[in-house]
Design an enzyme around this catalytic site. Sequence first.
Site, mmCIF file in Angstrom:
data_model
loop_
_atom_site.group_PDB
_atom_site.id
_atom_site.type_symbol
_atom_site.label_atom_id
_atom_site.label_comp_id
_atom_site.label_asym_id
_atom_site.label_seq_id
_atom_site.Cartn_x
_atom_site.Cartn_y
_atom_site.Cartn_z
ATOM 1 C CE LYS A 1 43.431 39.161 48.457
ATOM 2 N NZ LYS A 1 42.435 39.901 47.775
ATOM 3 C CE LYS B 1 42.064 33.532 44.253
ATOM 4 N NZ LYS B 1 40.913 34.442 44.153
ATOM 5 C CE LYS C 1 38.474 40.924 40.559
ATOM 6 N NZ LYS C 1 38.425 41.031 42.026
HETATM 7 P P1 ATP Z 1 41.751 39.751 44.215
HETATM 8 O O1 ATP Z 1 42.925 39.185 43.461
HETATM 9 O O2 ATP Z 1 41.655 41.226 44.133
HETATM 10 O O3 ATP Z 1 41.663 39.202 45.621
HETATM 11 P P2 ATP Z 1 40.060 37.840 42.887
HETATM 12 O O4 ATP Z 1 40.496 37.713 41.458
HETATM 13 O O5 ATP Z 1 40.417 36.723 43.811
HETATM 14 O O6 ATP Z 1 40.471 39.233 43.472
HETATM 15 P P3 ATP Z 1 37.373 38.359 43.867
HETATM 16 O O7 ATP Z 1 36.728 39.643 43.567
HETATM 17 O O8 ATP Z 1 37.943 38.204 45.230
HETATM 18 O O9 ATP Z 1 38.505 38.016 42.800
HETATM 19 O O10 ATP Z 1 36.369 37.173 43.577
HETATM 20 C C1 ATP Z 1 35.156 37.261 42.877
HETATM 21 C C2 ATP Z 1 34.593 35.881 42.672
HETATM 22 O O11 ATP Z 1 35.403 35.144 41.751
HETATM 23 C C3 ATP Z 1 34.547 35.024 43.947
HETATM 24 O O12 ATP Z 1 33.360 34.255 43.932
HETATM 25 C C4 ATP Z 1 35.736 34.127 43.821
HETATM 26 O O13 ATP Z 1 35.574 32.909 44.508
HETATM 27 C C5 ATP Z 1 35.776 33.901 42.315
HETATM 28 N N1 ATP Z 1 37.138 33.622 41.855
HETATM 29 C C6 ATP Z 1 38.215 34.428 41.989
HETATM 30 N N2 ATP Z 1 39.295 33.880 41.423
HETATM 31 C C7 ATP Z 1 38.883 32.666 40.939
HETATM 32 C C8 ATP Z 1 39.550 31.607 40.239
HETATM 33 N N3 ATP Z 1 40.844 31.695 39.943
HETATM 34 N N4 ATP Z 1 38.848 30.531 39.875
HETATM 35 C C9 ATP Z 1 37.517 30.441 40.171
HETATM 36 N N5 ATP Z 1 36.829 31.390 40.821
HETATM 37 C C10 ATP Z 1 37.493 32.502 41.203
#
Ligand code: ATP
Length: 336
Positions: A118, A200, A203
């Site tokens: 990040k 990964k 969002k």
């Molecule tokens: P950001 O991009 O804003 O960091 P993010 O999409 O990574 O957000 P989070 O809110 O940080 O999402 O994560 C919420 C949950 O979803 C966590 O348990 C995280 O491990 C899971 N998660 C996020 N992205 C993935 C993915 N690509 N595959 C599986 N699990 C995910």
Amino acid sequence: MEQTAEKKQVIFSGIQPSGTLTIGNYIGALRNFVTLQHDYDCIYCIVDEHAITVRQNPADLRRRCLELAAIYIASGLDPKQNLIYCQSHVSAHAELAWILGCFTYMGELNRMTQFKAKSAAHEDNINAGLFTYPVLMAADILLYQTNLVPVGVDQKQHLELCRDIAQRFNAVYGNVFTIPEGYIPKVGAKIMSLQEPGKKMSKSDPEDTYIALLDSPDVIRKKIRRAVTDSDGEIRFDPENKPGVSNLLSMISALTGTPVNQVVSDLQGVGYGELKNRTTEAVVTALEPLQREYQRLIADKAYLQSVIDENGQKASALATRTLRKVQKKIGFAPRG
Ligand code: ATP
Ligand code: LTN
């Protein structure tokens, strides 16, 4: 949360209101929240304090908190049986985070891969909150004497740090915190970006890299059709050498509950076009009921507000119990 004679184990997890939830969030986290809700006392938090470690537009953040509450409920979480609330409404999170920060080493935080990723992505805003993010996450979990934390695999390192902090604290002050375990799904713990399948799905990335939970069937079809695969034409599960194809296979497997090798054998002899059709079908079918329920809920803002208000108060009562115990152990002056 319902009071039952026998005390159930506690689950805590959180999702940031930092964008539109993706199919990665759903497969890695949210759908497991739904399956686990009956066997545990569950606390599902909207972690808005974590979200501001990256700059957020206030109006968007405000709107997304209620939207995330609606998504939680639409995905099947019963707000009468699970605590669904906003992190910023329970001040104990920030208070415990301060204390735990005094039990966390700079060296530990420096090793966190999410911090490195990040800060590389937001070079203009490498703030202290981004650095201490895992400490706040540890506070979230430890406040509720959590036994199990369902998350995607990207959160494993943060969870291990949380356990280390808790054990360190307990070693000095006695058994104050329950040591939590992670619950990471076997399939779909890391859904990859549609455009860069080595990364990964997230969002906070550009639109075409993810499938949003609220994307229409048409948009889902288009995004999957454009998903990056490879040129050898063979359908085989091999995340290292065939990340794009393997990602689609993981989605089908996770969403249909079919083992990956079964999905692969069902697809022998067909091309990537058909693999993409099957992926689209699995995603659209899984999301259809959620989307319908979401549209109904989001029209009723007063109801959503009442859910987060009531649940926030209940969460606050639980969290304060642990916080007071910690404050006492540390030696803060008693309240008169
Ligand atoms: P950001 O991009 O804003 O960091 P993010 O999409 O990574 O957000 P989070 O809110 O940080 O999402 O994560 C919420 C949950 O979803 C966590 O348990 C995280 O491990 C899971 N998660 C996020 N992205 C993935 C993915 N690509 N595959 C599986 N699990 C995910
Ligand atoms: N850091 C998590 C979100 C999160 C969380 C938590 C998950 C914040 N607090 C407590 C589990 C338990 C993420 O997914 N980025």
